[in-house]
Design a protein around this motif. Structure first.
Motif: not given
Length: 283
Positions: A14-15, A43-44, A46-48, A75, A77, A79, A82
């Protein structure tokens, strides 16, 4: 550059996906960013971090209502992803503004370090840490970032490349050794050829840089950027016949490379020894 290396190391991370989207948006490539968003897991999205990326994409494509809706969502940062995006944003400013490069490099370093401390352990976080440390101009941070990469992924060419980049401000010979090691680990890798030839040129070791460019040309005869860079080395050495011959070869290959590959080579050469188009100091 860090994202390209991370994608090669972990294509589904995801990064890497988030970095690709951010970088595409920063160069106004909304098509690439949109394609990457469309293929992202629901689902990804929806992450901040990805809410922020969706908001940026909406703004870039004129979707004002969507932008306002997404940007109104909290939002923070906190995680790793972020913080990674914040770090890459700082690096992009550092690339664009030489006056703020060291300050933004340190800011990026701190974001990447925070991401690592919060659980970000894939290579991309450490690539960013190394690049931020290098641009911060802090030798201690640069050495520590390089040590992290070498200790965790000693046999990974992309990690060797980024460790070498960090060490340019600390230990030039070790940096060169790591660039050469990256080529041994991954033969014919153009990015490693470019890093080695570029850094030798910056060290004013023009004879060695010309040889490094020759090795790159042998591995990829169609790579115009290395022919041009070789001509620049010969110019510095005042070896005029060889300089003119290299210029002639570059013109000939440029003429044959008017398509997409040719454009990519021209863009790459724009940053080979310090021109526009990319940060010449990034691997």
């Amino acid at each position: 550059t860090a994202f390209k290396g991370a994608i090669e190391t972990a294509p589904k991370a995801s990064e890497a996906r988030g970095g690709l989207i951010l970088t595409a948006l920063r160069i106004n490539d909304t098509e690439t960013a949109g394609s990457a968003l469309n293929s992202t897991d629901a689902q990804l999205l929806l992450t901040p971090a990805f809410v922020r990326l969706r908001a940026l994409h909406a703004a870039a494509t004129g979707q004002v209502d969507v932008y306002r809706e997404l940007s109104a969502q909290p939002q923070p940062s906190t995680e790793p992803l972020g913080l990674l995006i914040d770090g890459m944003s700082a690096l992009l400013v550092a690339y664009a503004d030489k006056g703020s490069r060291e300050a933004k490099g340190l800011e990026a370093y701190e974001y990447f370090l925070a991401a690592i401390r919060r659980g970000g352990q894939s290579p991309i976080y450490f690539f960013g840490l190394a690049i931020g440390a290098r641009h911060s101009g802090n030798p201690a941070l640069a050495r520590a970032a390089a040590d992290d990469l070498e200790s965790k992924w000693s046999d990974n060419a992309a990690c060797q490349l980024h460790a070498g980049f960090a060490l340019e401000i600390v230990d030039p010979e070790k940096a060169l050794a790591l660039y050469r090691k990256a080529l041994t680990t991954r033969p014919k890798w153009i990015r490693a050829h470019r890093a080695l030839a570029r850094y030798l040129y910056r060290l004013q070791r023009y004879e060695e840089s010309a040889a490094a460019n020759a090795a790159a040309i042998a591995d990829d005869p169609a790579a115009v950027e290395f022919v041009v860079a070789q001509a620049e080395c010969y110019f510095q050495l005042q070896r005029w016949p060889e300089c003119l011959a290299a210029c002639d070869r570059a013109r000939s290959r440029e003429h044959r490379g008017r398509g997409p590959r040719g454009r990519q080579e021209r863009q790459a050469h724009a940053g080979h020894h310090g021109g526009a188009g990319r940060d010449p100091r990034a691997p």
